[in-house]
Design a protein around this motif. Structure first.
Motif, short mmCIF file in Angstrom:
data_model
loop_
_atom_site.label_atom_id
_atom_site.label_comp_id
_atom_site.label_asym_id
_atom_site.label_seq_id
_atom_site.Cartn_x
_atom_site.Cartn_y
_atom_site.Cartn_z
N ARG A 1 36.54 -2.11 44.39
CA ARG A 1 35.28 -3.01 44.97
C ARG A 1 36.09 -4.32 44.53
O ARG A 1 36.95 -4.58 44.14
N GLU B 1 34.89 -7.30 44.29
CA GLU B 1 34.34 -8.03 43.15
C GLU B 1 35.46 -7.84 41.65
O GLU B 1 35.58 -8.71 41.12
N SER C 1 28.24 -5.12 44.39
CA SER C 1 28.23 -5.87 43.16
C SER C 1 28.32 -4.75 42.03
O SER C 1 28.00 -3.65 42.18
N GLU C 2 28.59 -5.31 40.77
CA GLU C 2 28.37 -4.19 39.76
C GLU C 2 27.06 -4.02 39.53
O GLU C 2 26.82 -2.75 39.22
N GLU C 3 26.13 -4.89 39.65
CA GLU C 3 24.83 -4.73 39.55
C GLU C 3 24.10 -3.58 40.52
O GLU C 3 23.52 -2.41 39.95
N GLU C 4 24.64 -3.52 41.68
CA GLU C 4 24.27 -2.52 42.79
C GLU C 4 24.74 -1.14 42.29
O GLU C 4 24.05 -0.26 42.52
N TYR D 1 28.73 -5.45 32.69
CA TYR D 1 28.74 -6.61 32.72
C TYR D 1 29.47 -7.28 31.55
O TYR D 1 29.48 -8.43 31.47
#
Ligand code: SF4
Length: 375
Positions: A208, A210, A251-254, A367
């Motif tokens: 990724r 990010e 993103s990490e959230e996704e 996170y």
């Protein structure tokens, strides 16, 4: 091409060529200017999935799981997917030196639950064997195939000495573990198998943007280093292989949302508090992670530290051994007893998917940014 010739070709042409690409160099920079290679896209979140086979490199971490789910969600048939897992420690030693002891069996159980084939491949004698190389050649590549394990010898490789850990650098020349134990092995796993000839193959990995400034520059879709149809007008072994990084833009959230929707159990390292799932004793571990390893699995930290002292070179650029670094930080307070017990076992015993009557829980390491894993 017979096996010996094929090994020589791989060691002299395929691997050096691909390594040049990894360092941002291309053959054109050295020999002659060629037209830009077609099929390179910086952004390619959705592509036409008209491939015969998709090889998904499955580390057992959240991003490779998300990459697999991304492919399934776009309708690629599960029956044409195979999972590949590179054994960082090889298969010759009884004990893990770098990786989590359960990770190989986790991949086995994951593949079983998804009804997908899983193939292991590795550098013989793994990380430790390569690290201890002393005026000697690299060991064979071992490749799992539908017909069994193939051993690819390295007669053409030069004799060399390592006797130090990979360095914490973006360059794969000094951070040799990623290239020697994963990238080169994966490449030869493609080139040694005739079943990929005259096929259109999608090679899927879970990086990724990010994650690091280095990965932010990656192309999302490009010809894989083993592709031959775009290197030659008349390749002897025609092979269309695309490298696709489907979650590069996420993103990490996704990614966590995808895993939650899929109800896949968060991998054990995140449940323990690790920010990334990589080798347990990854060279990029921060002081807090080393403190945690020294607290819960002291023999693993000691094993690394003893080699740092023997080599006279620590993993860290500040010269401190991992035991010295562990003493400078507080260990994580791990309250997930199931994950903690699993972390010391070879056999993976936890459910792959969260049972329907139980909630999916975001793991402690999500996170957290606790450094662990390649940049
Ligand atoms: S996870 Fe860390 S130690 Fe393991 S191969 Fe990658 S960079 Fe090397």
């Amino acid at each position: 091409m017979n096996n010996a010739l094929s090994d020589t070709y791989d060691d002299r042409v395929i691997i050096p060529d691909a390594q040049m690409n990894l360092f941002g160099l291309e053959p054109k920079d050295i020999i002659a200017r060629q037209p830009a290679m077609p099929g390179v896209f910086f952004d390619a979140p959705d592509i036409e999935l008209d491939y015969d086979i998709a090889v998904v490199c499955m580390s057992g971490g959240k991003d490779s799981l998300a990459a697999l789910k991304y492919l399934l969600d776009r309708g690629f048939p599960a029956s044409r997917i195979e999972l590949w897992h590179h054994l960082v420690d090889g298969q010759e030693a009884a004990e893990s030196f770098m990786d989590w002891p359960f990770i190989d069996d986790y991949c086995v159980k994951l593949a079983e639950s998804l009804n997908m084939p899983l193939y292991f491949s590795w550098l013989k004698h793994g990380f430790k064997g390569e690290m201890l190389k002393h005026n000697s050649r690299s060991h064979s590549h071992m490749v799992g195939t539908p017909d069994g394990i193939v051993e690819l010898t390295r007669e053409a490789a030069k004799e060399a000495t390592r006797r130090k850990f990979p360095q914490q650098a973006a360059s794969l020349q000094t951070r040799w573990c990623s290239s020697a134990l994963k990238i080169d092995v994966g490449r030869r796993a493609v080139t040694c198998q005739e079943r990929f000839i005259d096929k259109k193959v999608l090679f899927v990995t879970g990086e990724r943007r990010e994650e690091s400034s280095n990965r932010a520059k990656y192309n999302q879709l490009e010809p894989h280093s083993t592709d031959t149809v775009r290197k030659s007008a008349k390749p002897l072994k025609p092979r269309h292989v695309d490298a696709w990084r489907p979650v590069l833009h996420l993103s990490e959230e996704e990614v966590w949302q995808m895993l939650c929707d899929w109800r896949i159990n968060p991998p054990v390292p995140y449940r323990l508090g690790w920010g990334r799932s990589s080798c347990q004793t990854c060279i990029f571990n921060g002081d807090r992670i080393w403190a945690t390893i020294a607290h819960y699995w002291p023999e693993r930290a000691q094993a690394i530290s003893q080699y740092e002292e023997e080599f006279g070179t620590a993993i860290s650029r500040n010269g401190k051994t991992v035991i010295e670094r562990a003493a400078m930080a507080e260990p994580l307070d791990i309250d997930d007893e199931l994950a903690l017990r699993q972390a010391s076992r070879n056999e993976y015993e936890l459910p792959i998917f969260v049972p329907e009557n139980q909630p999916w829980i975001l793991p402690a390491g999500a996170y957290s940014g606790l450094s662990a894993g390649a940049s």
